[in-house]
Design a protein around this motif. Structure first.
Motif, PDB file in Angstrom:
ATOM      1  N   GLY A 345       0.817  -1.209   0.000  1.00 55.66           N
ATOM      2  CA  GLY A 345       0.000   0.000   0.000  1.00 55.66           C
ATOM      3  C   GLY A 345       0.849   1.256   0.000  1.00 55.66           C
ATOM      4  N   PRO A 346       0.215   2.407  -0.187  1.00 58.01           N
ATOM      5  CA  PRO A 346       0.995   3.663  -0.239  1.00 58.01           C
ATOM      6  C   PRO A 346       1.665   4.014   1.082  1.00 58.01           C
ATOM      7  CG  PRO A 346      -1.368   4.108  -0.220  1.00 58.01           C
ATOM      8  CD  PRO A 346      -1.207   2.637  -0.408  1.00 58.01           C
ATOM      9  N   MET A 347       1.164   3.514   2.214  1.00 55.70           N
ATOM     10  CA  MET A 347       1.748   3.845   3.512  1.00 55.70           C
ATOM     11  C   MET A 347       2.726   2.786   3.994  1.00 55.70           C
ATOM     12  SD  MET A 347       0.608   6.779   3.925  1.00 55.70           S
ATOM     13  CE  MET A 347       1.276   7.096   5.553  1.00 55.70           C
ATOM     14  N   GLU A 348       3.115   1.856   3.135  1.00 56.51           N
ATOM     15  CA  GLU A 348       4.158   0.909   3.502  1.00 56.51           C
ATOM     16  C   GLU A 348       5.468   1.661   3.706  1.00 56.51           C
ATOM     17  OE1 GLU A 348       6.509  -3.030   1.733  1.00 56.51           O
ATOM     18  OE2 GLU A 348       4.905  -2.072   0.588  1.00 56.51           O
ATOM     19  N   PRO A 349       6.157   1.463   4.837  1.00 54.78           N
ATOM     20  CA  PRO A 349       7.415   2.201   5.053  1.00 54.78           C
ATOM     21  C   PRO A 349       8.379   2.030   3.884  1.00 54.78           C
ATOM     22  CG  PRO A 349       6.753   1.092   7.063  1.00 54.78           C
ATOM     23  CD  PRO A 349       5.811   0.621   5.988  1.00 54.78           C
ATOM     24  N   ALA A 350       8.973   3.133   3.479  1.00 57.77           N
ATOM     25  CA  ALA A 350       9.895   3.094   2.343  1.00 57.77           C
ATOM     26  C   ALA A 350      11.301   2.715   2.760  1.00 57.77           C
ATOM     27  CB  ALA A 350       9.906   4.461   1.655  1.00 57.77           C
ATOM     28  N   HIS A 351      11.571   2.749   4.055  1.00 60.93           N
ATOM     29  CA  HIS A 351      12.934   2.512   4.522  1.00 60.93           C
ATOM     30  C   HIS A 351      12.865   1.945   5.931  1.00 60.93           C
ATOM     31  CE1 HIS A 351      17.239   3.048   4.105  1.00 60.93           C
ATOM     32  NE2 HIS A 351      17.305   3.675   5.246  1.00 60.93           N
ATOM     33  N   TYR A 352      13.738   0.986   6.224  1.00 60.57           N
ATOM     34  CA  TYR A 352      13.787   0.352   7.533  1.00 60.57           C
ATOM     35  C   TYR A 352      15.205   0.469   8.086  1.00 60.57           C
ATOM     36  CZ  TYR A 352       9.452  -1.890   5.924  1.00 60.57           C
ATOM     37  OH  TYR A 352       8.193  -2.134   5.439  1.00 60.57           O
ATOM     38  N   VAL A 353      15.292   0.789   9.380  1.00 50.33           N
ATOM     39  CA  VAL A 353      16.589   0.943  10.049  1.00 50.33           C
ATOM     40  C   VAL A 353      16.532   0.178  11.373  1.00 50.33           C
ATOM     41  CG1 VAL A 353      18.246   2.552  11.054  1.00 50.33           C
ATOM     42  CG2 VAL A 353      16.992   3.201   8.996  1.00 50.33           C
ATOM     43  N   LEU A 354      17.592  -0.560  11.672  1.00 54.17           N
ATOM     44  CA  LEU A 354      17.686  -1.312  12.925  1.00 54.17           C
ATOM     45  C   LEU A 354      19.092  -1.148  13.485  1.00 54.17           C
ATOM     46  CD1 LEU A 354      16.524  -3.345  14.981  1.00 54.17           C
ATOM     47  CD2 LEU A 354      17.304  -5.176  13.452  1.00 54.17           C
ATOM     48  N   VAL A 355      19.184  -0.704  14.744  1.00 52.82           N
ATOM     49  CA  VAL A 355      20.480  -0.540  15.419  1.00 52.82           C
ATOM     50  C   VAL A 355      20.395  -1.180  16.800  1.00 52.82           C
ATOM     51  CG1 VAL A 355      22.272   1.052  16.177  1.00 52.82           C
ATOM     52  CG2 VAL A 355      20.842   1.654  14.224  1.00 52.82           C
ATOM     53  N   VAL A 365      24.670  -0.852  12.143  1.00 50.72           N
ATOM     54  CA  VAL A 365      23.381  -0.404  11.637  1.00 50.72           C
ATOM     55  C   VAL A 365      22.964  -1.284  10.466  1.00 50.72           C
ATOM     56  CG1 VAL A 365      24.458   1.285  10.091  1.00 50.72           C
ATOM     57  CG2 VAL A 365      22.091   1.596  10.789  1.00 50.72           C
ATOM     58  N   PHE A 366      21.693  -1.620  10.430  1.00 50.88           N
ATOM     59  CA  PHE A 366      21.136  -2.393   9.327  1.00 50.88           C
ATOM     60  C   PHE A 366      20.062  -1.538   8.655  1.00 50.88           C
ATOM     61  CE2 PHE A 366      17.825  -5.192   7.590  1.00 50.88           C
ATOM     62  CZ  PHE A 366      18.581  -5.966   6.723  1.00 50.88           C
ATOM     63  N   THR A 367      20.203  -1.302   7.355  1.00 48.83           N
ATOM     64  CA  THR A 367      19.235  -0.514   6.599  1.00 48.83           C
ATOM     65  C   THR A 367      18.790  -1.305   5.381  1.00 48.83           C
ATOM     66  OG1 THR A 367      20.912   0.584   5.235  1.00 48.83           O
ATOM     67  CG2 THR A 367      20.344   1.633   7.322  1.00 48.83           C
ATOM     68  N   THR A 368      17.529  -1.172   5.032  1.00 47.48           N
ATOM     69  CA  THR A 368      16.992  -1.875   3.871  1.00 47.48           C
ATOM     70  C   THR A 368      15.681  -1.221   3.469  1.00 47.48           C
ATOM     71  OG1 THR A 368      16.292  -4.017   3.007  1.00 47.48           O
ATOM     72  CG2 THR A 368      15.734  -3.532   5.285  1.00 47.48           C
ATOM     73  N   SER A 369      15.294  -1.461   2.227  1.00 46.06           N
ATOM     74  CA  SER A 369      13.966  -1.078   1.750  1.00 46.06           C
ATOM     75  C   SER A 369      13.057  -2.292   1.610  1.00 46.06           C
ATOM     76  CB  SER A 369      14.076  -0.356   0.392  1.00 46.06           C
ATOM     77  OG  SER A 369      14.801   0.844   0.523  1.00 46.06           O
ATOM     78  N   PHE A 374      14.145  -6.822   6.584  1.00 45.79           N
ATOM     79  CA  PHE A 374      14.105  -6.168   7.893  1.00 45.79           C
ATOM     80  C   PHE A 374      13.545  -7.131   8.945  1.00 45.79           C
ATOM     81  CE2 PHE A 374      11.602  -3.670  10.986  1.00 45.79           C
ATOM     82  CZ  PHE A 374      12.637  -2.988  11.592  1.00 45.79           C
ATOM     83  N   TRP A 375      12.460  -7.803   8.612  1.00 48.81           N
ATOM     84  CA  TRP A 375      11.864  -8.732   9.565  1.00 48.81           C
ATOM     85  C   TRP A 375      12.815  -9.877   9.898  1.00 48.81           C
ATOM     86  CZ3 TRP A 375       8.876  -9.598  13.319  1.00 48.81           C
ATOM     87  CH2 TRP A 375       8.485 -10.881  13.659  1.00 48.81           C
ATOM     88  N   GLN A 376      13.504 -10.378   8.904  1.00 52.69           N
ATOM     89  CA  GLN A 376      14.457 -11.462   9.152  1.00 52.69           C
ATOM     90  C   GLN A 376      15.572 -11.005  10.085  1.00 52.69           C
ATOM     91  OE1 GLN A 376      16.195 -13.071   5.598  1.00 52.69           O
ATOM     92  NE2 GLN A 376      17.523 -14.505   6.699  1.00 52.69           N
ATOM     93  N   GLN A 377      16.103  -9.782   9.836  1.00 54.62           N
ATOM     94  CA  GLN A 377      17.174  -9.268  10.680  1.00 54.62           C
ATOM     95  C   GLN A 377      16.670  -9.024  12.103  1.00 54.62           C
ATOM     96  OE1 GLN A 377      20.235  -8.942   9.528  1.00 54.62           O
ATOM     97  NE2 GLN A 377      21.198  -8.037  11.335  1.00 54.62           N
ATOM     98  N   LEU A 378      15.486  -8.475  12.215  1.00 60.72           N
ATOM     99  CA  LEU A 378      14.923  -8.217  13.542  1.00 60.72           C
ATOM    100  C   LEU A 378      14.650  -9.516  14.283  1.00 60.72           C
ATOM    101  CD1 LEU A 378      13.773  -6.187  15.599  1.00 60.72           C
ATOM    102  CD2 LEU A 378      11.607  -6.278  14.346  1.00 60.72           C
ATOM    103  N   ASN A 379      14.193 -10.519  13.570  1.00 69.22           N
ATOM    104  CA  ASN A 379      13.843 -11.789  14.187  1.00 69.22           C
ATOM    105  C   ASN A 379      15.060 -12.535  14.713  1.00 69.22           C
ATOM    106  OD1 ASN A 379      11.555 -13.343  14.872  1.00 69.22           O
ATOM    107  ND2 ASN A 379      12.063 -14.841  13.296  1.00 69.22           N
ATOM    108  N   GLU A 380      16.242 -12.219  14.181  1.00 68.62           N
ATOM    109  CA  GLU A 380      17.462 -12.877  14.628  1.00 68.62           C
ATOM    110  C   GLU A 380      18.016 -12.287  15.919  1.00 68.62           C
ATOM    111  OE1 GLU A 380      20.147 -12.615  11.379  1.00 68.62           O
ATOM    112  OE2 GLU A 380      19.091 -14.112  10.146  1.00 68.62           O
ATOM    113  N   ILE A 381      17.516 -11.144  16.336  1.00 72.66           N
ATOM    114  CA  ILE A 381      18.021 -10.496  17.551  1.00 72.66           C
ATOM    115  C   ILE A 381      17.461 -11.209  18.773  1.00 72.66           C
ATOM    116  CG2 ILE A 381      17.895  -8.385  18.934  1.00 72.66           C
ATOM    117  CD1 ILE A 381      18.153  -6.780  16.452  1.00 72.66           C
ATOM    118  N   GLN A 382      18.317 -11.566  19.687  1.00 69.75           N
ATOM    119  CA  GLN A 382      17.937 -12.207  20.927  1.00 69.75           C
ATOM    120  C   GLN A 382      18.563 -11.440  22.094  1.00 69.75           C
ATOM    121  OE1 GLN A 382      15.775 -14.707  20.897  1.00 69.75           O
ATOM    122  NE2 GLN A 382      15.783 -14.830  18.655  1.00 69.75           N
TER     123      GLN A 382
END
Length: 903
Positions: A345-355, A365-369, A374-382
């Motif tokens: 959709g139009p409101m889907e984030p255009a950029h993701y950042v994880l630190v 820092v992890f950045t992606t569009s 992004f979800w995979q990188q976030l899911n690996e954080i424990q």
């Protein structure tokens, strides 16, 4: 890629429509409206070209799930960003981020006429027959913009793009390309391997003498390409053309007159009758340049460059120590919800950042569009290790700010105070510069009570840095507990939208006084959030209906409670008028009211500049003692219009932060057509004498005559000094080409001193009452005498310590060097960014005043995410321009300087 590969047909069609009436067709430029009415300016050309290029992108890439756009729907009317976004993304889709990015490009373009190192450089303006050199500088700036965009540094890319477009547009105004009868842009100007054509030789006479203001026939009859000389450098050879105009010294030497087509005024432009022809070709060439960048970057990269999206970015800063399991899971839940709900959709984030961060490390820092990446990188954080505090939270936040696009929200999940609290001023300034709102979600873990000391037993000041950064960024600090974090974290999903925070009167809870806010007919999904030790609260509507703290559905909306955190979602559509909130509580209770709306505003400041290119020099913050204009651009006007007249704002109110006292109220004057939404207010110097931060609020009426009230999301600060940094001067540790010229405000910063070179300070923009004389400084060499160098406390006050606390008379001044043998303590140079004050002789001269170099450097050199200027800590990128250092004359008078280097 050959020039013919860049499409021009669409631009040509739209340009012919737009250029018929320069007073109403182009997007009005704030500088042109105040200094050169009726002329087409650089900002007009840049914005019109970007809108044409954006429309071309939309026409060639139909929106998913929506009918394709048709060119005929846009013919015969002026292009507006709001209209383009509503047509492509859907009604009400905000264009605020796109307009902000376009404003960066436009202001960088206009700044080429104001910066001392740029305004008189003939190579940057195609003057003095330096056409080959000008083309080399133009192509170089475009390459730099491309490299910066490919490396993800879009702020730098926009700056270099603005400089390139300025030179490109100047070619058609300053050369005789139009006088040669050309009807299309120069085919080889953007391609350095092609010849420019037949150029005038050194001994060729090019102009006849003209003693009138208007000189339509002063060019000699020849077919070689030439341009006019300006000023005294380089000297004009006999027989050559001048730039012309009453500020051009060379035009008084035979042959008199000139050939520039900068404006429609003969006093500025001897070839003023050809102004529109030159503007048409400059606009076509600018569209060509945008098309060239799009072909190199691809549609996704080009959209990132201009922020062509209605959606915000999603940025998480996560504490990964062992006690953070619930918080990390809450972040994952919210991220997954946002990704699934808005995908495609139009409101889907255009950029993701994880630190991530812990102690002693932070990052990477992890950045992606890509939401799946992004979800995979976030899911690996424990959550592992740790268990004590403090942590490196501000270092991680700084890294996130440097990689998050402007006008975004950043969420920090932690249960610990910051170990790097000395970064507080710098991180707060960076958040303001990036215009990013920072929300801290801070929890306590009862299971760690024996190993981690609870907040109640420690000084509450340990979390003060979070409060300072949140205040500076327009965000908030929310304290909660593990069992409530999943529910409280829903603020993440609510915030990644087009939200405005409604001003409260008074802005803080005062016993016995209700908090008052105004709801207009353009607001939807109004939410009241109350956080603290609340005994009771009651919300009252304009009609007199009320609702208390009881959970569940009430007459005004739905109430939810999570520990000490309440959220009341007001029923849609909300009743218009004045609402009240009565709160009975203990301690520090926070109340925040926010809503969704398309009607918002962007703003910046400017100071009037006289000379051959009169106008307003843009500033991000006002400077004390200078006549300052506030320039407002209202966004979402057409999306907010239903029936009747457009909404309008009539006044701007300045309020002290955080106490909310009204400092002054100034009328707003519209500029140009009402649908443009351009407003200007003249701020008198006494109004800008406040030492602390202040907020901006706009007052007006909607189309139905009801009250309108909007507030800027972040406070502003009056800074005491403005420095101008010349081009061609490398910063400390710089690797790459010299940095471009730029202005630099001096305010609060956290950079350590660096001994980098000697600079000459000169008063600028004369006359400037009360300015000190020329002073030689050695940046990074702390000295005594001259201007007082203030310690950058929370508000830049000279009597505040680096931790923001008031200095006692008996305590050592944190801005003075430590006693001999004392070593660098917590307020010394190793931990505190205070510029020290001590004597340092310079070639037999009196002790010069000194400033720390620090953030005066601009992030220019190797385009990318690695540090370009200054130092780095564990992979953190160097500070960007706009992070401020404090400096004020000893007598308190205003100061504005230009800098010339001596190495």
């Amino acid at each position: 890629m050959p020039a013919t590969d860049v499409p021009l047909a669409l631009g040509a069609v739209l340009l012919l429509l737009q250029l018929l009436s320069p007073t109403s067709a182009f997007f009005p430029n704030i500088w042109s409206l105040l200094a050169a009415p009726g002329s087409v300016t650089h900002q007009d050309l840049t914005e019109a070209a970007a809108l044409n290029a954006t429309l071309q992108l939309f026409l060639e890439r139909p929106p998913p799930g929506r009918p394709p756009l048709r060119l005929e729907d846009f013919l015969g009317r002026t292009l507006l960003a709001d209209d383009l976004f509503a047509s492509y993304f859907g009604p009400g889709s905000p264009s605020r981020r796109f307009r902000a990015a376009l404003g960066e490009v436009s202001r960088a373009n206009a700044a080429q006429d104001f910066l001392p190192a740029a305004r008189n450089d003939p190579d940057l303006h195609f003057d003095a027959e330096r056409l080959g050199q000008g083309r080399a500088r133009l192509v170089g700036a475009l390459r730099e913009a491309l490299a910066a965009a490919q490396a993800g540094d879009h702020a730098l890319a926009r700056q270099r793009l603005g400089a390139a477009l300025h030179a490109l547009q100047d070619f058609y105004s300053h050369s005789n390309w139009v006088e040669l009868g050309q009807q299309r842009p120069h085919p080889h100007l953007l391609w350095p391997r092609q010849e420019l054509g037949s150029l005038a030789r050194v001994g060729d006479p090019t102009c006849a003498d003209c003693e009138e203001l208007s000189c339509p026939g002063n060019l000699l009859g020849f077919t070689r390409l030439t341009s006019g000389y300006f000023g005294t450098y380089p000297a004009k050879p006999p027989g050559k053309c001048s730039h012309g105009g009453r500020f051009d010294q060379s035009s008084s030497q035979p042959p008199r007159g000139g050939i520039n087509k900068d404006s429609t005024a003969p006093g500025f432009s001897p070839h003023h009758t050809l102004h529109l022809q030159a503007a048409k070709l400059a606009l076509l060439a600018s569209i060509q340049a945008f098309g060239l960048l799009r072909s190199r970057l691809g549609d996704r990269g080009f959209s990132r460059l201009l922020d062509i999206t209605p959606a915000s970015s999603l940025s998480f800063v996560l504490d990964t120590t062992g006690s953070m399991g619930e918080e990390i899971n809450a972040a994952k839940t919210q991220a997954r919800h946002i990704v699934e709900q808005r995908r495609g959709g139009p409101m889907e984030p255009a950029h993701y950042v994880l630190v991530p961060f812990h102690d002693p490390g932070f990052g990477p820092v992890f950045t992606t569009s890509d939401p799946d990446s992004f979800w995979q990188q976030l899911n690996e954080i424990q959550a592992v290790g740790g268990g004590d505090e403090p942590e490196m939270s501000l270092s991680a936040l700084e890294l996130a700010l440097l990689h998050t696009p402007p006008l975004s929200d950043i969420f920090v999940f932690t249960d610990a105070s910051p170990k790097d609290a000395f970064l507080t001023p710098r991180v707060g300034a960076l958040a303001q510069e990036r215009r990013c709102r920072v929300t801290f979600l801070v929890t306590e873990d009862p299971s760690q009570g024996q190993r981690r000391v609870r907040r109640e037993v420690l000084s509450p000041l340990r979390f003060e840095p979070y409060e300072v950064v949140a205040l500076a960024s327009g965000g908030e600090v929310i304290f909660t507990k593990d069992q409530h974090i999943r529910d409280v974290a829903t603020v993440v999903g609510d915030s990644v939208a087009d939200l405005v925070v409604l001003p409260l009167e008074p802005p803080v809870v005062v016993p016995g006084r209700p908090l008052v806010f105004t709801v207009d007919g353009l607001l939807r999904r109004v939410t009241v959030r109350i956080h603290g030790e609340v005994r009771s609260f009651r919300i009252r509507s304009p009609a007199g209906a009320s609702q208390g703290q009881e959970e569940g559905q009430g007459p005004l909306g739905h109430t939810r409670r999570f520990g000490q955190f309440w959220m009341v979602s007001i029923n849609d559509p909300p009743q218009t008028g004045t609402w009240e909130i009565q709160v009975t509580a203990e301690g520090n209770t926070r109340v925040r009211v926010q809503a969704r709306t398309a009607l918002d505003f962007l703003f910046h400041f400017g100071i009037p500049v006289e000379g051959p290119h009169p106008g307003l020099c843009p500033l991000t913050q006002p400077v004390a003692g200078l006549r300052t204009q506030l320039l407002v651009e209202v966004t979402g006007l057409h999306s907010s219009r239903r029936q009747g007249p457009l909404p309008h704002f009539s006044h701007v109110v300045l309020r002290g932060v955080p106490e909310g006292a009204e400092l002054g109220r100034v009328p707003l004057e519209p500029r140009g057509a009402p649908e443009r939404g351009l407003l200007v207010a003249s701020l008198p110097p006494p109004l800008l004498s406040t030492a602390g931060p202040f907020s901006l609020e706009l007052l007006g009426r909607d189309g139905g005559g009801r009250d309108l009230h909007r507030a800027a999301p972040q406070p502003c600060t009056v800074v005491p000094v403005l420095l101008e940094w010349p081009g061609g001067v490398p910063g400390p540790g710089q690797q790459g080409p010299p940095q471009p010229p730029h202005r630099q405000l001096l305010g609060a910063s956290g950079s350590r001193p660096q001994d980098v070179g000697q600079l000459q300070l000169h008063p600028h923009l004369q006359p400037l009452q009360g300015s000190p004389g020329a002073q030689r400084v050695r940046l990074g060499a702390p000295v005594a005498g001259g201007p007082r160098v203030g310690c950058p406390g929370l508000r830049g006050d000279g009597d505040r310590g680096c931790d923001g606390s008031r200095s006692q008379t008996s305590a050592p001044d944190p801005c003075l060097p430590p006693a001999p043998g004392a070593g660098p303590g917590p307020t010394g140079p190793a931990r505190c960014p205070c510029p020290l004050v001590r004597p340092r002789p310079h070639h037999g001269q009196p002790h010069p005043p000194s400033l720390p170099f620090g953030d005066l450097g601009q992030g220019w050199g190797r385009a990318g995410r690695q540090p370009l200027v200054g130092h780095s800590r564990r992979g953190a990128a160097a500070p960007r321009p706009g992070l401020l250092v404090t400096a004020a004359p000893k007598d308190g008078s205003p100061a504005l300087f230009s800098i010339s280097p001596r190495w």
